[in-house]
Design a protein around this motif. Structure first.
Motif, PDB file in Angstrom:
ATOM      1  N   TYR A 144       0.664  -1.500   0.076  1.00  0.00           N
ATOM      2  CA  TYR A 144      -0.265   0.291   0.319  1.00  0.00           C
ATOM      3  C   TYR A 144       0.739   1.211  -0.102  1.00  0.00           C
ATOM      4  O   TYR A 144       0.364   2.382  -0.685  1.00  0.00           O
ATOM      5  CB  TYR A 144      -1.093  -0.102   1.173  1.00  0.00           C
ATOM      6  CG  TYR A 144      -1.790   1.459   0.906  1.00  0.00           C
ATOM      7  CD1 TYR A 144      -3.459   1.254   0.432  1.00  0.00           C
ATOM      8  CD2 TYR A 144      -0.902   2.145   2.473  1.00  0.00           C
ATOM      9  CE1 TYR A 144      -3.518   2.197   1.061  1.00  0.00           C
ATOM     10  CE2 TYR A 144      -2.217   3.657   2.055  1.00  0.00           C
ATOM     11  CZ  TYR A 144      -3.492   3.536   1.607  1.00  0.00           C
ATOM     12  OH  TYR A 144      -4.336   4.887   1.432  1.00  0.00           O
ATOM     13  N   ARG A 177      -1.543   1.908  -9.619  1.00  0.00           N
ATOM     14  CA  ARG A 177      -3.525   1.253 -10.230  1.00  0.00           C
ATOM     15  C   ARG A 177      -3.335  -0.043  -9.165  1.00  0.00           C
ATOM     16  O   ARG A 177      -3.940  -0.772  -9.762  1.00  0.00           O
ATOM     17  CB  ARG A 177      -3.627   1.627 -11.662  1.00  0.00           C
ATOM     18  CG  ARG A 177      -5.597   1.687 -11.845  1.00  0.00           C
ATOM     19  CD  ARG A 177      -6.009   1.938 -13.088  1.00  0.00           C
ATOM     20  NE  ARG A 177      -7.190   1.599 -13.016  1.00  0.00           N
ATOM     21  CZ  ARG A 177      -7.909  -0.008 -13.675  1.00  0.00           C
ATOM     22  NH1 ARG A 177      -6.862  -0.477 -12.885  1.00  0.00           N
ATOM     23  NH2 ARG A 177      -9.238   0.157 -13.520  1.00  0.00           N
ATOM     24  N   SER A 178      -2.031  -0.912 -10.612  1.00  0.00           N
ATOM     25  CA  SER A 178      -2.106  -2.530 -10.652  1.00  0.00           C
ATOM     26  C   SER A 178      -2.282  -2.590  -9.248  1.00  0.00           C
ATOM     27  O   SER A 178      -2.325  -3.882  -9.045  1.00  0.00           O
ATOM     28  CB  SER A 178      -0.544  -2.314 -11.552  1.00  0.00           C
ATOM     29  OG  SER A 178      -1.054  -3.420 -11.727  1.00  0.00           O
ATOM     30  N   PHE A 180      -3.166  -1.266  -6.332  1.00  0.00           N
ATOM     31  CA  PHE A 180      -4.241  -1.014  -6.010  1.00  0.00           C
ATOM     32  C   PHE A 180      -5.449  -2.189  -6.072  1.00  0.00           C
ATOM     33  O   PHE A 180      -5.824  -2.473  -5.336  1.00  0.00           O
ATOM     34  CB  PHE A 180      -4.344   0.459  -5.707  1.00  0.00           C
ATOM     35  CG  PHE A 180      -3.948   1.308  -4.801  1.00  0.00           C
ATOM     36  CD1 PHE A 180      -3.637   1.297  -3.484  1.00  0.00           C
ATOM     37  CD2 PHE A 180      -3.322   2.634  -5.513  1.00  0.00           C
ATOM     38  CE1 PHE A 180      -2.728   2.370  -2.712  1.00  0.00           C
ATOM     39  CE2 PHE A 180      -2.793   3.005  -5.049  1.00  0.00           C
ATOM     40  CZ  PHE A 180      -2.257   3.514  -3.150  1.00  0.00           C
ATOM     41  N   SER A 181      -5.707  -1.939  -7.057  1.00  0.00           N
ATOM     42  CA  SER A 181      -6.100  -3.257  -7.197  1.00  0.00           C
ATOM     43  C   SER A 181      -5.927  -4.948  -7.380  1.00  0.00           C
ATOM     44  O   SER A 181      -6.443  -5.232  -6.859  1.00  0.00           O
ATOM     45  CB  SER A 181      -6.094  -3.654  -9.502  1.00  0.00           C
ATOM     46  OG  SER A 181      -6.500  -2.300  -9.686  1.00  0.00           O
ATOM     47  N   ARG A 182      -4.544  -5.258  -7.184  1.00  0.00           N
ATOM     48  CA  ARG A 182      -4.588  -6.591  -6.131  1.00  0.00           C
ATOM     49  C   ARG A 182      -4.972  -6.614  -4.997  1.00  0.00           C
ATOM     50  O   ARG A 182      -5.315  -7.542  -4.345  1.00  0.00           O
ATOM     51  CB  ARG A 182      -2.650  -6.292  -6.308  1.00  0.00           C
ATOM     52  CG  ARG A 182      -2.513  -7.720  -7.214  1.00  0.00           C
ATOM     53  CD  ARG A 182      -0.694  -7.733  -7.777  1.00  0.00           C
ATOM     54  NE  ARG A 182      -0.309  -8.116  -6.348  1.00  0.00           N
ATOM     55  CZ  ARG A 182       0.549  -8.117  -5.593  1.00  0.00           C
ATOM     56  NH1 ARG A 182       1.958  -7.155  -6.486  1.00  0.00           N
ATOM     57  NH2 ARG A 182       1.553  -8.412  -4.640  1.00  0.00           N
ATOM     58  N   ASP A 184      -7.439  -5.056  -4.030  1.00  0.00           N
ATOM     59  CA  ASP A 184      -8.863  -4.703  -3.905  1.00  0.00           C
ATOM     60  C   ASP A 184      -8.596  -3.532  -3.206  1.00  0.00           C
ATOM     61  O   ASP A 184      -9.937  -3.287  -1.822  1.00  0.00           O
ATOM     62  CB  ASP A 184      -9.461  -5.784  -3.450  1.00  0.00           C
ATOM     63  CG  ASP A 184     -10.869  -5.881  -3.385  1.00  0.00           C
ATOM     64  OD1 ASP A 184     -11.353  -5.211  -4.959  1.00  0.00           O
ATOM     65  OD2 ASP A 184     -11.780  -6.424  -2.809  1.00  0.00           O
ATOM     66  N   PRO A 186     -10.846  -0.719  -4.189  1.00  0.00           N
ATOM     67  CA  PRO A 186     -11.544   0.276  -5.080  1.00  0.00           C
ATOM     68  C   PRO A 186     -11.287   2.075  -5.114  1.00  0.00           C
ATOM     69  O   PRO A 186     -11.117   2.481  -5.882  1.00  0.00           O
ATOM     70  CB  PRO A 186     -13.047   0.165  -5.192  1.00  0.00           C
ATOM     71  CG  PRO A 186     -12.814  -1.077  -4.815  1.00  0.00           C
ATOM     72  CD  PRO A 186     -11.894  -1.122  -3.326  1.00  0.00           C
ATOM     73  N   ARG A 188      -9.001   4.038  -4.379  1.00  0.00           N
ATOM     74  CA  ARG A 188      -8.120   4.247  -4.754  1.00  0.00           C
ATOM     75  C   ARG A 188      -7.369   4.134  -5.974  1.00  0.00           C
ATOM     76  O   ARG A 188      -7.091   5.214  -6.954  1.00  0.00           O
ATOM     77  CB  ARG A 188      -6.874   3.680  -3.831  1.00  0.00           C
ATOM     78  CG  ARG A 188      -5.855   3.954  -2.592  1.00  0.00           C
ATOM     79  CD  ARG A 188      -5.717   5.058  -2.670  1.00  0.00           C
ATOM     80  NE  ARG A 188      -5.216   5.901  -1.364  1.00  0.00           N
ATOM     81  CZ  ARG A 188      -4.946   7.034  -0.805  1.00  0.00           C
ATOM     82  NH1 ARG A 188      -4.889   7.813  -1.786  1.00  0.00           N
ATOM     83  NH2 ARG A 188      -4.753   7.093   0.361  1.00  0.00           N
ATOM     84  N   VAL A 189      -7.985   2.803  -6.494  1.00  0.00           N
ATOM     85  CA  VAL A 189      -7.866   2.279  -7.909  1.00  0.00           C
ATOM     86  C   VAL A 189      -8.822   3.902  -9.089  1.00  0.00           C
ATOM     87  O   VAL A 189      -8.324   4.244  -9.855  1.00  0.00           O
ATOM     88  CB  VAL A 189      -8.669   1.056  -8.502  1.00  0.00           C
ATOM     89  CG1 VAL A 189      -8.707   0.832  -9.927  1.00  0.00           C
ATOM     90  CG2 VAL A 189      -7.973  -0.031  -7.895  1.00  0.00           C
ATOM     91  N   ASP A 193      -8.283   5.866 -11.063  1.00  0.00           N
ATOM     92  CA  ASP A 193      -8.262   6.552 -13.070  1.00  0.00           C
ATOM     93  C   ASP A 193      -8.346   7.637 -13.392  1.00  0.00           C
ATOM     94  O   ASP A 193      -8.642   8.123 -14.914  1.00  0.00           O
ATOM     95  CB  ASP A 193      -9.815   5.472 -13.269  1.00  0.00           C
ATOM     96  CG  ASP A 193      -9.596   3.623 -13.256  1.00  0.00           C
ATOM     97  OD1 ASP A 193      -8.659   3.462 -13.364  1.00  0.00           O
ATOM     98  OD2 ASP A 193     -10.302   3.369 -12.977  1.00  0.00           O
ATOM     99  N   ARG A 221     -17.336   4.744  -6.064  1.00  0.00           N
ATOM    100  CA  ARG A 221     -16.008   4.519  -5.506  1.00  0.00           C
ATOM    101  C   ARG A 221     -16.097   5.917  -4.771  1.00  0.00           C
ATOM    102  O   ARG A 221     -14.501   5.641  -4.112  1.00  0.00           O
ATOM    103  CB  ARG A 221     -15.018   3.544  -7.021  1.00  0.00           C
ATOM    104  CG  ARG A 221     -15.706   2.475  -6.883  1.00  0.00           C
ATOM    105  CD  ARG A 221     -14.809   1.704  -8.093  1.00  0.00           C
ATOM    106  NE  ARG A 221     -14.549   2.580 -10.048  1.00  0.00           N
ATOM    107  CZ  ARG A 221     -14.217   2.221 -10.547  1.00  0.00           C
ATOM    108  NH1 ARG A 221     -12.918   1.783 -10.482  1.00  0.00           N
ATOM    109  NH2 ARG A 221     -13.552   3.277 -11.432  1.00  0.00           N
TER     110      ARG A 221
END
Length: 366
Positions: A144, A177-178, A180-182, A184, A186, A188-189, A193, A221
């Protein structure tokens, strides 16, 4: 965070030093006799506290803050004392808790440095941590912090005008982004974006940026403030693409949202954008009205915001022959501040405005 498997007088002495206590104060802190602490001090690794005192020392170390842990580990490292079989009695596995706390503090300092356009200091803080750990070696908390650092690196690169390429805001935002996606996360993702949409707009992909902004303006989100920003930036992209009337309507809706949210700086930025949209329609009276509001209502006085406001103001003044010279002076002032603080993107924008004005002046003379 350090864990002591078995206390001796050496570790106890290191804890006293780390807590910055006298022998008497340390004894009172632990609830043991002064003679006991003095014995640890004298015999060090040759003596071991009783089992009940071992537990007291465990508790004292566990309750200590991150700075105490750092000093404790430093003292033991300098002592270089091995445990039985050559193994250290103190084990620290992976990034320590105090390192995470220091990392978090440095990220807060980075945010402040970026708000003041102190890019060199911000870059130093971020590189300190991004070069220290490999993502594969980090747990979820470390990942994080790594993603937050990478996102802030993107902000730094964006503000310096490095929008596209291998060492760019786009690449940093995509990397953050990758992660924060891992993890989970949302929210932050979605924020990344939004940042990627800003990069698309800055690189001239106005249709793409506008579509992304429109989607994000209704994305649950995001916070209400971020959704309002997305709506404002829809208007910005539309205005840059020449659709000034509709852009103004979209921006006004965002402005009302910022007013409801009591966000004076965003409200000021919205009026700056509105001013440029009205300049695009040829309504210079309204443009000057909105830029005056923007210049007098914001609470942030960072170099970046001063340059943006002066650039917008100068651009509007250039549109009227009666205020042309004033506009050139305002833009010259903005260009000097942009150069001083390394605001490359803003400096290029100012150069484009003055170049366009020079071409128009030459055409009129012909």
């Amino acid at each position: 965070m350090a864990t002591v498997h078995h206390w001796t007088g050496l570790e106890a002495r290191a804890l006293r030093f780390a807590l910055r206590m006298s022998v008497r104060a340390f004894a009172e802190h632990l609830g043991v006799g002064v003679r006991t602490v003095s014995k640890w001090e004298k015999l060090r690794s040759s003596t071991e506290p009783r089992p009940d005192t071992q537990a007291i020392l465990d508790t004292a170390l566990a309750r200590a803050d991150a700075s105490v842990h750092l000093r404790f580990e430093t003292y033991l490292s300098e002592a270089g004392h091995p445990g039985p079989g050559g193994a250290r009695r103190v084990t620290v596995a992976g990034p320590r808790a105090w390192e995470y706390e220091t990392w978090t503090d440095d990220l807060d300092r980075t945010v402040v440095a970026l708000s003041r356009q102190n890019f060199a200091f911000a870059d130093d803080l971020l590189r300190r941590w991004l070069s220290r750990f490999e993502p594969a070696d980090l747990d979820d908390k470390g990942l994080y912090l790594h993603a937050r650092s990478t996102a802030l690196q993107g902000d730094l690169q964006r503000d310096q005008g490095a929008v596209l390429g291998p060492l760019s805001a786009q690449r940093s935002y995509a990397g953050a982004r990758s992660v924060f996606s891992r993890l989970d996360i949302p929210r932050r993702v979605a924020q990344l974006d939004l940042s990627l949409a800003v990069v698309a707009e800055m690189s001239g992909q106005l249709d793409t940026a506008a579509r992304h902004y429109e989607t994000l303006a209704v994305d649950d989100r995001l916070s209400r403030r971020d959704r309002a920003r997305a709506r404002l930036w829809v208007g910005t992209a539309l205005s840059k693409d020449g659709n000034h009337d509709y852009a103004s309507r979209v921006m006004l809706a965002a402005t009302r949202e910022f007013e409801d949210l009591t966000e004076p700086d965003d409200w000021s930025v919205a009026h700056q954008k509105l001013a440029l949209a009205h300049r695009g329609t040829g309504d210079l009276t309204a443009a000057l009205h909105f830029i005056d509001i923007a210049r007098t209502t914001g609470t942030t006085d960072s170099p970046m915001q001063r340059v943006r406001l002066d650039t917008a103001h100068g651009h509007i003044l250039l549109s009227d022959a009666a205020t042309l010279e004033d506009g050139l002076r305002v833009l010259d002032k903005a260009a000097k501040v942009a150069a001083e603080y390394g605001l490359s993107h803003q400096r290029r924008s100012i150069e484009n405005i003055t170049r366009t004005q020079a071409v128009r002046g030459t055409a009129r003379l012909r």
